[in-house]
Motif scaffolding. Structure first.
Motif, PDB file in Angstrom:
ATOM      1  N   LEU B  11       0.619  -1.188   0.039  1.00 42.08           N
ATOM      2  CA  LEU B  11       0.397   0.157   0.266  1.00 42.08           C
ATOM      3  C   LEU B  11       0.585   1.078  -0.180  1.00 42.08           C
ATOM      4  CD1 LEU B  11      -2.646  -1.475   2.595  1.00 42.08           C
ATOM      5  CD2 LEU B  11      -2.651  -1.069   0.484  1.00 42.08           C
ATOM      6  N   ILE B  12       0.856   1.885  -0.977  1.00 43.74           N
ATOM      7  CA  ILE B  12       1.428   3.366  -1.334  1.00 43.74           C
ATOM      8  C   ILE B  12       0.532   4.481  -0.408  1.00 43.74           C
ATOM      9  CG2 ILE B  12       2.792   4.126  -2.554  1.00 43.74           C
ATOM     10  CD1 ILE B  12       4.557   1.595  -1.569  1.00 43.74           C
ATOM     11  N   GLY B  13       0.975   4.777   0.455  1.00 46.01           N
ATOM     12  CA  GLY B  13      -0.690   6.000   0.558  1.00 46.01           C
ATOM     13  C   GLY B  13      -0.679   5.612   2.041  1.00 46.01           C
ATOM     14  N   ILE B  14      -1.300   5.628   2.650  1.00 41.18           N
ATOM     15  CA  ILE B  14      -1.921   5.083   4.270  1.00 41.18           C
ATOM     16  C   ILE B  14      -3.063   6.519   5.017  1.00 41.18           C
ATOM     17  CG2 ILE B  14      -0.150   5.846   6.141  1.00 41.18           C
ATOM     18  CD1 ILE B  14      -2.453   2.314   5.297  1.00 41.18           C
ATOM     19  N   GLY B  15      -3.618   7.199   3.574  1.00 42.50           N
ATOM     20  CA  GLY B  15      -4.675   7.562   4.606  1.00 42.50           C
ATOM     21  C   GLY B  15      -6.138   7.280   4.527  1.00 42.50           C
ATOM     22  N   LEU B  16      -7.457   7.474   4.401  1.00 45.32           N
ATOM     23  CA  LEU B  16      -8.389   7.540   4.057  1.00 45.32           C
ATOM     24  C   LEU B  16      -8.660   6.374   3.512  1.00 45.32           C
ATOM     25  CD1 LEU B  16     -11.442   7.321   5.270  1.00 45.32           C
ATOM     26  CD2 LEU B  16     -11.869   9.211   3.500  1.00 45.32           C
ATOM     27  N   SER B  20      -8.393   2.209   4.479  1.00 41.71           N
ATOM     28  CA  SER B  20      -9.189   0.901   4.558  1.00 41.71           C
ATOM     29  C   SER B  20      -9.342   0.143   4.386  1.00 41.71           C
ATOM     30  CB  SER B  20      -9.979   2.317   4.411  1.00 41.71           C
ATOM     31  OG  SER B  20     -10.907   3.238   5.097  1.00 41.71           O
ATOM     32  N   LEU B  21      -8.393   0.368   3.711  1.00 40.90           N
ATOM     33  CA  LEU B  21      -7.728  -0.719   2.271  1.00 40.90           C
ATOM     34  C   LEU B  21      -7.121  -1.591   3.350  1.00 40.90           C
ATOM     35  CD1 LEU B  21      -6.434   0.302  -0.638  1.00 40.90           C
ATOM     36  CD2 LEU B  21      -8.038  -1.479  -0.253  1.00 40.90           C
ATOM     37  N   ALA B  22      -6.777  -1.540   3.973  1.00 41.86           N
ATOM     38  CA  ALA B  22      -5.419  -2.290   5.337  1.00 41.86           C
ATOM     39  C   ALA B  22      -6.277  -3.100   6.336  1.00 41.86           C
ATOM     40  CB  ALA B  22      -4.139  -1.395   5.753  1.00 41.86           C
ATOM     41  N   ARG B  23      -7.086  -2.501   7.103  1.00 41.01           N
ATOM     42  CA  ARG B  23      -8.433  -2.901   7.566  1.00 41.01           C
ATOM     43  C   ARG B  23      -9.135  -3.937   6.441  1.00 41.01           C
ATOM     44  NH1 ARG B  23      -7.723   2.635   9.395  1.00 41.01           N
ATOM     45  NH2 ARG B  23      -7.459   2.977  11.690  1.00 41.01           N
ATOM     46  N   VAL B  24      -9.676  -3.211   5.070  1.00 42.66           N
ATOM     47  CA  VAL B  24      -9.947  -4.290   5.136  1.00 42.66           C
ATOM     48  C   VAL B  24      -9.604  -5.700   4.546  1.00 42.66           C
ATOM     49  CG1 VAL B  24     -10.944  -3.291   2.791  1.00 42.66           C
ATOM     50  CG2 VAL B  24     -12.594  -5.130   3.556  1.00 42.66           C
ATOM     51  N   ILE B  25      -8.116  -5.811   3.540  1.00 42.51           N
ATOM     52  CA  ILE B  25      -7.315  -6.772   3.809  1.00 42.51           C
ATOM     53  C   ILE B  25      -7.167  -7.707   4.765  1.00 42.51           C
ATOM     54  CG2 ILE B  25      -5.068  -7.099   2.929  1.00 42.51           C
ATOM     55  CD1 ILE B  25      -5.368  -4.668   1.335  1.00 42.51           C
ATOM     56  N   ALA B  26      -7.136  -6.913   6.098  1.00 41.32           N
ATOM     57  CA  ALA B  26      -6.868  -7.947   7.141  1.00 41.32           C
ATOM     58  C   ALA B  26      -7.993  -8.741   7.760  1.00 41.32           C
ATOM     59  CB  ALA B  26      -6.283  -7.038   8.611  1.00 41.32           C
ATOM     60  N   ARG B  27      -9.365  -7.442   7.439  1.00 40.50           N
ATOM     61  CA  ARG B  27     -10.403  -8.663   7.828  1.00 40.50           C
ATOM     62  C   ARG B  27     -10.421  -9.902   6.936  1.00 40.50           C
ATOM     63  NH1 ARG B  27     -16.138  -5.262   7.481  1.00 40.50           N
ATOM     64  NH2 ARG B  27     -15.804  -6.012   5.254  1.00 40.50           N
ATOM     65  N   GLU B  28      -9.934  -9.370   6.183  1.00 40.53           N
ATOM     66  CA  GLU B  28     -11.280 -10.625   5.268  1.00 40.53           C
ATOM     67  C   GLU B  28      -9.992 -11.247   4.562  1.00 40.53           C
ATOM     68  OE1 GLU B  28     -13.667 -10.810   3.787  1.00 40.53           O
ATOM     69  OE2 GLU B  28     -14.292  -9.409   5.000  1.00 40.53           O
ATOM     70  N   LYS B  29      -8.307 -11.010   5.140  1.00 38.75           N
ATOM     71  CA  LYS B  29      -7.331 -12.446   5.567  1.00 38.75           C
ATOM     72  C   LYS B  29      -6.943 -12.047   3.766  1.00 38.75           C
ATOM     73  CE  LYS B  29      -8.818 -15.026   9.753  1.00 38.75           C
ATOM     74  NZ  LYS B  29     -10.041 -13.874  10.036  1.00 38.75           N
ATOM     75  N   LEU B  30      -6.913 -11.238   3.208  1.00 40.17           N
ATOM     76  CA  LEU B  30      -6.581 -11.158   1.758  1.00 40.17           C
ATOM     77  C   LEU B  30      -5.238 -10.956   1.439  1.00 40.17           C
ATOM     78  CD1 LEU B  30      -9.940  -8.588   0.822  1.00 40.17           C
ATOM     79  CD2 LEU B  30      -9.567 -10.340   0.491  1.00 40.17           C
ATOM     80  N   GLY B 137      -9.382   6.259   8.113  1.00 36.86           N
ATOM     81  CA  GLY B 137      -9.926   4.631   7.542  1.00 36.86           C
ATOM     82  C   GLY B 137     -10.839   3.346   8.756  1.00 36.86           C
ATOM     83  N   PHE B 138     -12.228   2.501   7.650  1.00 38.72           N
ATOM     84  CA  PHE B 138     -12.029   1.829   8.020  1.00 38.72           C
ATOM     85  C   PHE B 138     -12.808   0.949   7.410  1.00 38.72           C
ATOM     86  CE2 PHE B 138     -15.311   4.953   7.325  1.00 38.72           C
ATOM     87  CZ  PHE B 138     -15.911   4.896   5.746  1.00 38.72           C
ATOM     88  N   ALA B 139     -13.125  -0.584   7.472  1.00 41.03           N
ATOM     89  CA  ALA B 139     -13.053  -1.269   6.905  1.00 41.03           C
ATOM     90  C   ALA B 139     -14.064  -1.389   6.241  1.00 41.03           C
ATOM     91  CB  ALA B 139     -13.377  -2.955   7.954  1.00 41.03           C
ATOM     92  N   GLU B 140     -14.924  -1.224   6.547  1.00 37.47           N
ATOM     93  CA  GLU B 140     -16.801  -0.939   5.948  1.00 37.47           C
ATOM     94  C   GLU B 140     -16.554   0.147   4.497  1.00 37.47           C
ATOM     95  OE1 GLU B 140     -16.612  -1.203   9.319  1.00 37.47           O
ATOM     96  OE2 GLU B 140     -16.400  -3.197   9.296  1.00 37.47           O
ATOM     97  N   LEU B 141     -15.017   0.741   3.872  1.00 40.61           N
ATOM     98  CA  LEU B 141     -15.811   2.015   3.987  1.00 40.61           C
ATOM     99  C   LEU B 141     -15.960   1.436   2.195  1.00 40.61           C
ATOM    100  CD1 LEU B 141     -15.716   5.120   2.884  1.00 40.61           C
ATOM    101  CD2 LEU B 141     -13.199   4.654   2.310  1.00 40.61           C
TER     102      LEU B 141
END
Lengths: 306, 306
Positions: B11-16, B20-30, B137-141
């Motif tokens: 992930l290059i850039g870790i704003g909103l 949010s991608l980081a969070r949903v990637i973790a939650r969905e184990k992608l 950020g949030f996983a549901e975005l």
């Protein structure tokens, strides 16, 4: 049990504002009797089904007879006709008020008809939603919102205080100002935003290159925020535009001037100017949240509710 | 346990959007490994505190090494520089995508740097809030939002399908279109609304007759709806204005033309014209609600939450 504030309140007009008043008056027990009147027989029947009052009539004169407080909640363009109609039936000592979004025009329309001995106090609760009609009202509508009075030079202080107390019990905070200042203030905080929202939704609806279904589909990227205001009652807003013309035209001129300057910055690639404006506007939102006039939840809290 | 979709995501850039991608990637184990890179050491430290990834570096080249999927989430004006920087370190067969709000400009900036054998697929998730930074950020975005791809003529269908599946697992629906149409569509559904919101908030901030504190105080009567968009990230929006100039100027011209016509209707008291427009725009909101792109709760549901 304490006495209600008023023996009899007459509500002329039972749309979003009128029906919200009916509900909060009932909840707070502010009247011994609530008489409801509206021109449309269908709307009146619906108000009766909802049990919003104690008596129902399409004859406004009938409703205001013996009322201690008369609240006119109709589109501002109709306020003169209503005043003329009810004037002969108003009780001496009664308070007559309205909830219109424009004040100079309402005063000009209503005041000539007000009989000697009736306290006419123009008012405007700054509350509403994009919904309209008697089903749309709710008792909490005025909570933490401002109700602005624009008293006339000869307004009786005791009557003003009694009406203020009534609105406070409805949940509102009270302000007073002169009618011209009210109209200028509302032109910027309410009328211009509604007009701009109507306009942008109209523009999007008129495009050929981008289809309507695309506009709908992708609206969450910004556009949908405008559609709420642009779904407001057309009759009410037509009347506001016609009855606060000068202040609205003044604000539209300023807005267009600023937009032309912003457009020029975009055309010429003036990133610094854009960045400065976009930073300054952030502070305004912070102030609104600190003043308790909006939620700080992202996306107005919509995400959470979906 | 099933294999993650990607061994390593950078992930290059870790704003909103990035966070949010980081969070949903973790939650969905992608991903087996999430590498996070951003230019600002402070932002990177905050991302690490929040535990958003598996490795952290201010060196984007370092982050993309061995990554199977690289997602660039930076202001669109920075995408060329990022592409140039990471190009030498990209793995053969990797998918490179972005999340920028403009597509023709991003393609022009990034494509020349993409090495042979790397699948560059420009993308744009239509999701966001007025908040920014890694805390926002949030996983549901992305849930129930659209992600638009603007594939290049030689895009590998298998890579496009794999990236589409990734975004679907993040909650999004997938569309594809050509870059010019994307830019025109977003100009009306997103860019124009933001610019108009910034502009009206700026106009209100500049008045003398109505004080700033009055604007804040009475903002619930309409104005506050605009302040949300006008609180969006200034750097992001400066770049959007500079990088989708032609489409934005076209939409601004149409908007201004329509506004001039509306202004004329107000000046000349053309109530019928006003009523017609104000009625037509109501239908647009109904369609948006039926399409599941907004809530039907009055006031965006804000009243209920207060």
């Amino acid at each position: 049990m304490p006495e209600p504030m008023f023996e009899k309140i007459a509500l002329i007009g039972i749309g979003l504002i009128g029906s919200s008043l009916a509900r909060v008056i009932a909840r707070e027990k502010l009247a011994g009797h609530v008489a409801i009147s509206t021109r449309s027989a269908d709307t009146l029947a619906r108000a009766e089904e909802l049990g919003l009052g104690d008596s129902y009539t399409t004859d406004a004169k009938e409703a205001v007879r013996d009322a201690d407080l008369v609240i006119v909640s109709v589109p501002v363009g109709a306020s003169g006709a209503v005043a003329e109609e009810i004037a002969p039936a108003l009780k001496k000592g009664a308070i007559l008020t309205d909830v219109g979004s424009t004040k100079a025009s309402v005063i000009a329309q209503m005041e000539p008809h007000v009989p000697e001995g009736v306290h006419f106090i123009p008012g405007h609760p700054l509350a509403g939603t994009e919904k309209s009609g008697p089903d749309a009202g709710f008792a909490e509508l005025f909570k933490n919102r401002w109700c602005i009075f624009t008293p006339l030079p000869d307004t009786d202080p005791a009557a003003l205080e009694k009406l203020s107390e009534f609105w406070r019990r409805c949940g509102a905070n009270i302000d007073t100002m002169d009618p011209a200042h009210h109209d200028m203030t509302l032109a910027i905080v309410s009328h211009l935003p509604h007009i701009i929202a109507y306009n942008i939704v109209g523009t999007a609806d008129d495009l050929q290159t981008v289809t309507k279904s695309e506009v709908i589909k992708y609206s969450a990227s910004g556009f949908r925020d405008f559609t709420r205001l642009a779904a407001s009652d057309p009759t009410m807003w037509r009347d506001v535009c016609l009855h606060n013309k000068d202040a609205i035209l003044e604000m539209l001129a300023r807005f267009s001037e600023d937009l032309a300057s912003l457009q020029r910055a975009i055309r010429w690639g003036d990133g610094e100017k854009l960045f400065d404006l976009f930073t300054r506007t952030r502070a305004v939102r912070r102030s609104i949240i600190e003043a308790g006039q909006d939620t700080d939840a992202p996306d107005f809290g919509r995400q959470a509710g979906k």
